[in-house]
Design an enzyme around this catalytic site. Structure first.
Site, short mmCIF file in Angstrom:
data_model
loop_
_atom_site.label_atom_id
_atom_site.label_comp_id
_atom_site.label_asym_id
_atom_site.label_seq_id
_atom_site.Cartn_x
_atom_site.Cartn_y
_atom_site.Cartn_z
N HIS A 49 0.83 -1.12 -0.10
CA HIS A 49 0.05 -0.02 0.10
C HIS A 49 1.11 1.34 -0.19
CE1 HIS A 49 -3.44 -2.84 0.94
NE2 HIS A 49 -3.94 -2.09 0.05
N ARG A 90 -10.29 3.77 -1.81
CA ARG A 90 -10.03 3.02 -0.43
C ARG A 90 -10.20 3.80 0.76
NH1 ARG A 90 -5.35 1.71 -4.47
NH2 ARG A 90 -5.42 -0.62 -4.19
N ARG A 145 -15.18 1.51 -1.46
CA ARG A 145 -14.86 0.13 -0.80
C ARG A 145 -14.90 0.68 0.82
NH1 ARG A 145 -9.22 -2.47 -1.54
NH2 ARG A 145 -8.47 -0.78 -0.21
N GLU A 171 -10.73 -11.31 -4.34
CA GLU A 171 -9.23 -11.22 -4.11
C GLU A 171 -8.34 -12.16 -3.20
OE1 GLU A 171 -8.43 -7.35 -2.21
OE2 GLU A 171 -10.24 -7.51 -0.88
N ASN A 186 -4.03 -7.55 -6.56
CA ASN A 186 -2.80 -7.38 -5.77
C ASN A 186 -2.98 -8.45 -4.54
OD1 ASN A 186 -2.27 -4.99 -7.07
ND2 ASN A 186 -3.33 -3.60 -5.58
N ASP A 187 -4.22 -8.45 -4.10
CA ASP A 187 -4.28 -9.75 -3.15
C ASP A 187 -4.52 -10.75 -3.46
OD1 ASP A 187 -3.83 -8.38 -0.59
OD2 ASP A 187 -5.67 -7.14 -0.66
N ARG A 223 2.81 -9.46 -0.09
CA ARG A 223 3.07 -8.56 -1.06
C ARG A 223 3.69 -7.30 -0.54
NH1 ARG A 223 -3.18 -5.82 -1.43
NH2 ARG A 223 -2.28 -3.81 -1.93
N CYS A 233 -9.31 -3.74 -10.22
CA CYS A 233 -8.94 -2.64 -9.61
C CYS A 233 -7.69 -2.68 -9.04
CB CYS A 233 -10.05 -2.05 -8.63
SG CYS A 233 -10.25 -3.35 -7.49
#
Ligand code: PEP
Ligand code: MG
Length: 575
Positions: free
Chosen positions: A195, A302, A338, A436, A459-460, A470, A507
């Site tokens: 992040h 986010r 989200r 995810e 990403n996840d 990550r 996303c």
């Protein structure tokens, strides 16, 4: 001396500037000057921080009243208390602020360095080891200072061509730097989809992470070239290298200016397929960049970033204002909020991570469901704001169908309360699920019965499918979006959703990476959501793409299990 460091470029472009080192304590601090008439205030700020740590120690003492740990714990607190009260720490820091007019955090860490050097010279091994205690006490005081707005230089302060060099930065640290004008970020730690990297990208300035020794090897004020595309940092370059990079920099800037011409052009492939290009944001302040990018909606807000860097929680009203502002400014275009994805690397102040595997722990929807009051306040705020635009709710980290059931139940209960209070909201607000976690991708059909749209968080999804943390740069080489398992899962989700005519977006960072644009188009993706600065580059690629050529190649790519063949097919797709 000139040398080159290689890391991972997380945000593209080239910057030429001068190093500004973050302080060596675990909490990174920056150096700035206090106006003469504010120096006494700065000293009061320092005194208050010392006083608040003193209180913390008292509180800590009172928490252990009996048991075998008592004596040891008391001795530990006494020692820290002694260090805190030692004038060589507080008095010398105060004097340094008075004499040099620097900020309290900087003065304190400078003094810490002096003390650490003195400890280093002590012969007695036990006493020498007490260095750690000094650092811990200083960190406590720094933490107390960080709670004050004076932590960073005033946003208006011109930092010139400063490049921040830090050992590590948390997403919350990075958010603080958002209002400051560093021209690049370098860190020893980090990875492509942490992040911290995501926030760095949203700042739209070059950043390189995982440099390992940058903080140690680079000196304050060294001249640096940061090449965010290649993940390279050149320290004290000679004239020829500088000239070469100045040229490259101006070429990149020219390309960027050219891209602005397609800002209002619709994103349509050569064969006429319209694609939605949405933006990811962290805060309402990001909307200027969104407007610049020509995005046709927000695909990922986010919202947890509203909760970071503060002592309290944002109230329902405060959240409502933030969401309403975004919805109003987007003028009826979709705004996907989200629900807060706190936990793992994004923690509320004062709730440091204790779980052994935080990414697998109480994060995102799991945390929301254990804090129903906090969650309901957010849901009410989103619902109230839905009257002002086209707001959609997106639920992160779904792994179990009971999580979406409970969330829908809470949304319904928030709606009922609002109806009873005669507060207007969008009765048909759409609720989507983030895919995810592999379990959700594999059981997609079950989740699809419950939601109105899907958004794939690659990403996840990559982290959880490949079991690669990550944020851990030691395994960054294993974090592979082109792994056959990832391609298979992503394609399965897109195709299953398309068959059911359910909107599906990506996303995660894959959506903004131009090397994957055609592959994803070929797999049937019609909605991409990314950091705003990348949107026009992706649009440019879409405008040059012809689906009848791409689709067969994309399908061939996901049927291949040979990594070299996958790369070859990707190159063919992008040629
Ligand atoms: C993702 O996981 O891909 C995603 C978009 O969410 P985040 O990066 O915030 O975890
Ligand atoms: Mg995620």
């Amino acid at each position: 001396m000139s040398f080159i460091l290689q890391g991972i470029g997380v945000s593209g472009g080239i910057t030429i500037g001068h190093a500004h080192l973050a302080a060596p304590a675990a909490l990174e601090v920056v150096h700035y000057l206090i106006p003469k008439n504010q120096v006494s205030k700065e000293i009061i700020r320092l005194d208050n921080a010392f006083a608040s740590v003193r209180k913390e120690f008292k509180l800590l003492q009172s928490t252990v009243t009996s048991g075998p740990a008592l004596a040891e714990f008391s001795a530990f607190i006494d020692l820290h208390q002694m260090i805190l009260d030692d004038p060589t720490l507080s008095e010398a820091t105060r004097n340094s602020i008075l004499q040099t007019h620097c900020n309290a955090e900087w003065a304190l860490t400078q003094q810490m360095d002096v003390l650490l050097e003195q400890f280093e010279a002590i012969e007695d091994a036990y006493l020498r080891e007490r260095k750690t205690d000094v650092v811990q006490v200083v960190e406590r005081v720094l933490k107390a200072l960080l709670g004050h707005p004076g932590y960073l230089p005033p946003a208006s302060k011109n930092l010139g061509d400063s490049i921040l060099v830090a050992h590590d930065l948390s997403p919350a640290d990075m958010m603080q730097y958002k209002q400051h004008q560093f021209t690049a970020f370098l860190t020893d730690m980090g990875s492509l989809t942490s992040h911290t990297a995501i926030v760095a990208r949203s700042l739209n300035i070059p950043s390189v992470v995982a440099l390992h020794y940058a903080r140690q090897l680079i000196l304050e004020d060294d001249c640096l070239i940061v090449d965010g595309n290649r993940g390279i940092v050149i320290v004290n370059p000679d004239k020829y290298v500088l000239d070469e990079y100045r040229l490259r920099k101006s070429q990149i800037e020219l390309e960027k200016r050219k891209l602005k011409r397609i800002k209002t052009v619709a994103a349509v492939t050569l064969d006429g397929e319209a694609i939605d290009l949405y933006a990811n944001i962290e805060l309402p302040e990001d909307l200027d960049q969104v407007k610049e990018s020509g995005a046709t909606g927000i695909g990922l807000f986010r919202s947890e970033f509203l909760f970071l860097n503060r002592d309290d929680l944002p109230s329902e009203d405060e959240q409502f204002e933030a969401y309403r502002y975004v919805a109003t400014r987007m003028r009826g275009k979709p705004v996907t909020i989200r629900t807060f994805d706190l936990g793992a690397d994004k923690n509320l102040k004062g709730t440091s991570q204790v779980a052994a595997n935080p990414a697998l722990g109480l994060r995102a929807i799991r945390l929301s469901l254990t804090e129903p009051q906090m969650f309901l306040a957010q849901l009410r705020a989103i619902l109230r704001a839905s009257k002002y635009g086209q707001i959609r709710i997106l639920v992160p980290m779904l792994s179990n169908v009971s999580e979406i059931n409970q969330t829908l139940h809470l949304i319904e209960s928030a709606k009922q309360d609002l109806r009873a209070e005669k507060i207007a909201f969008d009765e048909n607000i759409q609720v989507g699920g983030m895919i995810e976690i592999p379990a959700a991708a594999l059981c997609l059909e079950i989740f699809m019965k419950k939601v109105d749209f899907l958004s794939i968080g690659t990403n996840d999804l990559i982290q959880y499918t490949l079991a690669v943390d990550r944020v851990d740069d030691t395994v960054a080489h294993l974090y592979d979006p082109l792994h056959p398992a990832i391609l298979w899962l992503v394609s399965r989700v897109i195709q299953t959703a398309n068959r059911a005519k359910m909107p599906v977006a990506i996303c995660g960072e894959m959506a903004g990476d131009i090397q994957f644009t055609r592959l994803l188009l070929g797999l049937g993706l019609k909605q991409f959501s990314m950091y705003p600065a990348q949107l026009l580059t992706v649009k440019n690629q879409i405008l040059k793409s012809y689906l009848p050529d791409i689709i067969p190649l994309a399908h061939k790519t996901i049927k291949t299990d040979n990594p070299e063949k996958i790369l070859g097919l990707l190159a063919k797709l992008n040629s």
